[in-house]
Design a protein around this motif. Structure first.
Motif: not given
Lengths: 506, 251
Positions: A246-250, A307-327
């Motif tokens: 999903c991240f790659l497609s974003l 990262l000091a504490d690794p990513l924990d998806p828990g029960f899963g992600y329901d939304r993933i966004t990618l934002f480019l504030p500086v271009t």
């Protein structure tokens, strides 16, 4: 319908807000007032006066230079916020914003409601605003700039405006006045043909536009769509592989959009929304604008690994966004044959990777700083922001190195035995070892920056002087030692000045 | 894979000192690992000075030099000064200084940096024994530098030599300089020992003086006790081991 706002643009300067203030600019060799605030206006100071005249009237007038570029920029930013009321918004320099509110005003409670909202919004950020609504943009601008507010009858108000409101050139305005035509109503009462014959066709056009007999379209400002991409999932995803895909497609989507606009991203922000409401934000930065998905992906991998504490998806992600504030602008270019561009890109890539992994402040470029205090002579700037090599002054030929390769911060205290009180050290003890001085050069006297201290100009208050000695001990090691304070400065009445090890020479 | 087994001959940069260049077979090789040990921890600045000088000799003008240090090195050895770097004839404006928390991160950053062909040289400075730098890690560094041709100068303070894949290993101590008029300290002077050289003679001493204006080392004028080897053809068959005992420091 149109709505018009006129703002008295003033800038923040270090003066009390209720003091008379004027902005000045050079007009034909003389400093003239370009804008004044209400307090100054009350004192009889008006734009167009020379600064000398205004100062003669009120010596305590605060003055700042007019910065037209900043005003233009500020006006554009204000106009961008006005897009909230109407998408057809444009600036009317130097001090106006025009909104085409036709068909949209009922959303804000009609013309009056919209005008009140606009006034409130601008008053809240400290702007003085005059709002007027008229049938054409020119009419609204003229009312906002010249009519006494509030306006009861639009038609009457327009006719009562001075001829200045036509916005003609000074000569034409003067000619109209000389002909006895003081207001718009006077001009409109004359036959059109004679006005056009005497004052030109543009006077007639301006008049018709002002009175709403002719429409002139406005060119709205456009705002590029923000680079914000997202994926929503009906079922939360927790699988590493699905998230990565999903991240790659974003990233691919972002790269395509940037390519269409000739842009490259400098900052990428990935936000993961977990189904239980927790949110994780990961940001990376690049030194050069890029839209290369592979390198961005690698930087995110570095970021996640650090990262000091690794990513924990828990029960899963329901939304993933990618934002480019500086271009930044990134135009596809042909690689140069000498390979320089390739080297620059390879180096930028390395800097990005190391800065992402170690933190931007850990990889630095050293830049000179204008100070004679040794520990303040250099500035460590994050390499990711400082892309170009920095020039450093060349040492003079024929001299041995006079500045050390390493500096201790803070300087380390040493015990020194000197033959005469204000003389060079004879032997010294540093890190529990005794060193015999074989060769020395000095003192190089470096005074403190007394002008930075409060009351530093008074004798004895400016801080202690340092006397630096370049020293070589019996085994050939070269040191930079200083005495903190002269004997007559009496830094410590009981012990006399202290000595410090400040640096090491090669 | 065959070039990994027997790496191609790397371009060399001559020191400009006949005996030294003859021993090294033409100078310091680019695309190799060179270890520099400080004789004692007080010689750290001198070892760094020698390393910076060697790097200046090996880097083409305008190329970036990356200097990676551990946090410990920055704390014990002091803050690296661009002024001092420039006083040694380097171009600190083209330099990058990285301060890394621990040895693992240091080695990882070094391998990444060595793969970047745009760099002129990489200096890696550490303080104390570094367990993470074992033979495997050292070999990894050597492979990275062989492939990119970017030389690695591995600067080690307060550490004793351990087996490694380095091309050369040096020990550097400060040496008394030639005094300038008025008893002022002169040019940086070093006692340099070539402890080990891969497939080459080693175990020789030189007293070198760094000439900032010419950007090269010179043999220091002798001051009594030291008699360095001037010709080494006679020992070139001596192989890897130390052909002569280091009798100077004993003297």
């Amino acid at each position: 319908m149109r709505l018009e706002e006129t703002d008295q643009l003033s800038r923040t300067i270090a003066a009390p807000l209720d003091a008379p203030l004027a902005l000045v600019a050079k007009v034909r060799g003389a400093l003239r007032l370009r804008a004044v605030n209400t307090q100054a206006q009350a004192l009889g100071i008006a734009p167009g006066q020379t600064l000398a005249d205004a100062r003669a009237l009120h010596p305590d007038l605060q003055v700042a230079d007019m910065d037209e570029e900043a005003d233009r920029h500020w006006l554009k930013r204000l106009a961008e916020h006005c897009i909230a009321w109407s998408p057809l918004t444009t600036t009317a320099p130097p001090d106006g914003i025009t909104l085409d509110i036709t068909g949209g005003e009922h959303l804000f409670g009609g013309e009056a409601g919209l005008a009140a909202q606009a006034e409130d919004a601008f008053t809240a950020i400290g702007m003085t605003v005059r709002v007027a609504v008229a049938a054409t943009a020119q009419g609204a601008q003229a009312l906002a700039r010249h009519a006494p507010l509030p306006i009861r009858d639009e038609r009457e108000a327009l006719r009562a405006l001075p001829v200045l409101a036509l916005g003609l050139e000074d000569e034409a305005t003067l000619a109209l006045r000389r002909a006895g035509l003081k207001t718009i109503g006077d001009v409109a009462a004359r036959p059109a043909a004679s006005i056009a014959a005497r004052f030109g066709a543009e006077a007639m056009t301006a008049l018709r536009r002002l009175l709403g007999e002719e429409q002139a379209p406005i060119t709205p400002i456009t705002q590029p769509e923000p680079l914000h991409f997202e994926r929503r999932f009906a079922e939360p995803v927790a699988l590493q592989a699905s998230i990565a895909a999903c991240f790659l497609s974003l990233l691919h989507e972002a790269a395509r959009t940037m390519e269409e606009r000739d842009l490259g991203g400098r900052r990428f922000v990935l936000t993961l929304f977990r189904s239980d409401g927790a949110r994780r934000r990961l940001a990376i930065e690049t030194g050069l604008p890029t839209r290369d998905t592979a390198s961005v992906l690698r930087l995110f991998d570095e970021r996640i690994a650090a990262l000091a504490d690794p990513l924990d998806p828990g029960f899963g992600y329901d939304r993933i966004t990618l934002f480019l504030p500086v271009t930044e602008l990134l135009v596809a270019s042909q690689p140069a044959l000498d390979g320089n561009a390739q080297d620059t890109a390879a180096l930028a890539d390395l800097i990005d990777r190391l800065s992402t992994r170690l933190g931007p402040a850990s990889l630095c470029r050293l830049a000179p700083q204008d100070s004679h205090i040794p520990e303040q002579a250099q500035l460590a700037l994050p390499a990711i922001h400082e892309r170009m090599p920095v020039p450093w002054p060349q040492p003079s030929a024929g001299e041995p190195p006079i500045r050390p390769l390493f500096l201790f911060d803070p300087p380390q205290p040493v015990e020194v035995i000197a033959e005469v009180p204000d003389g060079p050290p004879h032997r010294f003890r540093w890190r529990r070892k005794l060193h015999e001085v074989r060769l020395y050069e000095g003192p190089e006297r470096i005074a403190s920056e007394w002008w930075r201290r409060k009351g530093g100009e008074a004798p004895g208050k400016g801080g202690l002087t340092r006397d630096y000695y370049r020293i070589e001990d019996a085994r050939g090691r070269r040191y930079w030692i200083f005495r903190h304070g002269l004997y007559e400065e009496k830094p410590d009445p009981r012990q006399g000045p202290r000595w410090y090890m400040h640096g090491l020479f090669a | 894979m065959h070039d990994r087994a027997a790496p191609a001959e790397a371009p060399r940069r001559a020191f400009g000192i006949a005996s030294l260049d003859a021993t090294l077979g033409g100078g310091l090789a680019r695309g190799r690992v060179h270890e520099v040990y400080a004789a004692e921890s007080d010689d750290a600045a001198s070892a760094t000075g020698f390393t910076v000088g060697a790097a200046i000799g090996m880097v083409d003008p305008g190329r970036t030099v990356l200097w990676l240090r551990t946090l410990r090195a920055a704390r014990l050895g002091g803050v690296a000064q661009a002024n001092g770097w420039s006083e040694l004839g380097g171009a600190p404006g083209h330099g990058l200084v990285g301060v890394v928390g621990d040895a693992t991160a240091l080695l990882r950053a070094a391998v990444d940096a060595l793969r970047c062909t745009a760099l002129g040289a990489v200096i890696v400075e550490s303080w104390g024994t570094m367990r993470e730098l074992d033979l495997t890690a050292s070999r990894r560094l050597a492979l990275a530098t062989e492939q990119s041709g970017v030389p690695l100068l591995l600067l080690r303070h307060d550490a004793s030599p351990v087996p490694s894949a380095a091309q050369t290993r040096w020990q550097v101590a400060a040496a008394p300089s030639q005094a300038l008029p008025g008893h002022a300290p002169g040019r940086p002077t070093f006692d340099v020992t070539l402890l080990r050289q891969r497939s080459g003679p080693s175990g020789f001493d030189w007293r070198l003086e760094w000439d900032r204006d010419q950007r090269m080392f010179r043999e220091a004028p002798l001051s009594g006790v030291v008699v360095p080897f001037s010709a080494c053809g006679q020992v070139a068959t001596g192989g890897n081991g130390s052909a002569f005992p280091d009798d100077r420091r004993a003297a």
